[in-house]
Motif scaffolding. Structure first.
Motif, PDB file in Angstrom:
ATOM      1  N   GLN A  24       0.819  -1.205   0.000  1.00 26.85           N
ATOM      2  CA  GLN A  24       0.000   0.000   0.000  1.00 26.85           C
ATOM      3  C   GLN A  24       0.857   1.261   0.000  1.00 26.85           C
ATOM      4  O   GLN A  24       0.609   2.198   0.729  1.00 26.85           O
TER       5      GLN A  24
ATOM      6  N   TYR B 249       3.902   1.665   1.089  1.00 25.63           N
ATOM      7  CA  TYR B 249       4.951   1.687   2.094  1.00 25.63           C
ATOM      8  C   TYR B 249       6.027   0.681   1.713  1.00 25.63           C
ATOM      9  O   TYR B 249       5.732  -0.457   1.385  1.00 25.63           O
TER      10      TYR B 249
ATOM     11  N   LEU C 171      -5.137  -3.222   9.039  1.00 31.04           N
ATOM     12  CA  LEU C 171      -4.081  -2.322   9.491  1.00 31.04           C
ATOM     13  C   LEU C 171      -3.050  -2.066   8.394  1.00 31.04           C
ATOM     14  O   LEU C 171      -2.539  -0.952   8.266  1.00 31.04           O
TER      15      LEU C 171
ATOM     16  N   LYS D 288      -3.542  -1.779   5.334  1.00 34.49           N
ATOM     17  CA  LYS D 288      -4.071  -0.819   4.359  1.00 34.49           C
ATOM     18  C   LYS D 288      -3.852   0.620   4.811  1.00 34.49           C
ATOM     19  O   LYS D 288      -3.857   1.529   3.993  1.00 34.49           O
ATOM     20  N   ASN D 289      -3.702   0.830   6.121  1.00 35.82           N
ATOM     21  CA  ASN D 289      -3.608   2.184   6.662  1.00 35.82           C
ATOM     22  C   ASN D 289      -2.268   2.537   7.296  1.00 35.82           C
ATOM     23  O   ASN D 289      -2.023   3.706   7.567  1.00 35.82           O
ATOM     24  N   TYR D 290      -1.442   1.529   7.590  1.00 32.92           N
ATOM     25  CA  TYR D 290      -0.181   1.783   8.279  1.00 32.92           C
ATOM     26  C   TYR D 290       0.964   1.073   7.578  1.00 32.92           C
ATOM     27  O   TYR D 290       0.763   0.118   6.826  1.00 32.92           O
ATOM     28  N   ALA D 291       2.167   1.514   7.899  1.00 30.47           N
ATOM     29  CA  ALA D 291       3.373   0.832   7.421  1.00 30.47           C
ATOM     30  C   ALA D 291       3.397  -0.579   8.002  1.00 30.47           C
ATOM     31  O   ALA D 291       2.854  -0.806   9.092  1.00 30.47           O
TER      32      ALA D 291
ATOM     33  N   ASN E  20       5.617  -2.402   9.570  1.00 29.90           N
ATOM     34  CA  ASN E  20       6.153  -2.538  10.934  1.00 29.90           C
ATOM     35  C   ASN E  20       5.125  -2.124  11.971  1.00 29.90           C
ATOM     36  O   ASN E  20       4.910  -2.815  12.966  1.00 29.90           O
ATOM     37  N   LYS E  21       4.495  -0.986  11.765  1.00 35.27           N
ATOM     38  CA  LYS E  21       3.505  -0.481  12.715  1.00 35.27           C
ATOM     39  C   LYS E  21       2.274  -1.387  12.743  1.00 35.27           C
ATOM     40  O   LYS E  21       1.740  -1.693  13.816  1.00 35.27           O
ATOM     41  N   ALA E  22       1.818  -1.851  11.591  1.00 30.35           N
ATOM     42  CA  ALA E  22       0.637  -2.716  11.524  1.00 30.35           C
ATOM     43  C   ALA E  22       0.874  -4.038  12.264  1.00 30.35           C
ATOM     44  O   ALA E  22      -0.006  -4.512  12.984  1.00 30.35           O
TER      45      ALA E  22
ATOM     46  N   ILE F  97       0.870  -3.340  16.113  1.00 32.85           N
ATOM     47  CA  ILE F  97      -0.497  -3.114  16.606  1.00 32.85           C
ATOM     48  C   ILE F  97      -1.270  -4.427  16.637  1.00 32.85           C
ATOM     49  O   ILE F  97      -1.958  -4.740  17.609  1.00 32.85           O
ATOM     50  N   SER F  98      -1.144  -5.225  15.582  1.00 28.61           N
ATOM     51  CA  SER F  98      -1.828  -6.513  15.525  1.00 28.61           C
ATOM     52  C   SER F  98      -1.352  -7.441  16.647  1.00 28.61           C
ATOM     53  O   SER F  98      -2.155  -8.130  17.277  1.00 28.61           O
TER      54      SER F  98
END
Length: 109
Positions: free
Chosen positions: A4, A6, A85, A87-90, A92-94, A97-98
Motif C-alpha cells: 500500500q 509503504y 491495518l 491498508k492504513n499503516y506501514a 512494521n507499525k501494523a 499493533i496486531s
C-alpha cells in the motif's frame, strides 16, 4: 516489495541464530512474571464460570479449545485485523499493533 505504498523493510527469510535462544529466554521470563502477577489479580466470577464450562472432558470442548478457537483467532487477528491495518499503516507499525491486540485478546485476568 511495497505494501500500500509503504516500502517493506522486514526480511522474513532469515532469522539470526543468536536471536532464537534470546527469544526463548525472554518469553520464559515474561511468562514467569505474568504468572506471578496473575496470582495477585483475582479472576472475575463470570470469567471463571466460562472457563469451567469450556474446559470439560468431552469431545466438543476439546474440539472448540484445540481446533476451532485457534482457527477463528487466526482468521480474526491475521486475516481481518492485520490486513485492515496494513491498508492504513506501514508494515512494521501494523504488525506491532496486531500483535498487541492479539496479546490483549489472550490476557487472562
Amino acid at each position: 516489495e511495497k505494501q500500500q505504498g509503504y516500502p517493506s523493510t522486514i526480511n522474513y527469510n532469515k532469522i539470526e541464530g543468536w536471536l532464537i535462544p534470546v527469544l526463548i529466554i525472554a518469553a520464559t521470563a515474561f511468562s514467569i512474571i505474568l504468572e506471578r502477577i496473575s496470582v495477585l489479580l483475582p479472576m472475575p466470577l463470570k470469567v471463571r464460570e466460562i472457563f469451567e464450562r469450556v474446559f470439560t472432558k468431552d469431545l466438543f470442548s476439546f474440539m472448540s479449545v484445540v481446533i476451532i478457537a485457534p482457527i477463528v483467532e487466526e482468521i480474526l487477528c491475521r486475516g481481518i485485523i492485520l490486513k485492515g491495518l496494513l491498508k492504513n499503516y506501514a508494515p512494521n507499525k501494523a504488525i506491532i499493533i496486531s500483535a498487541i491486540l492479539f496479546s490483549v485478546l489472550h490476557l487472562n485476568p
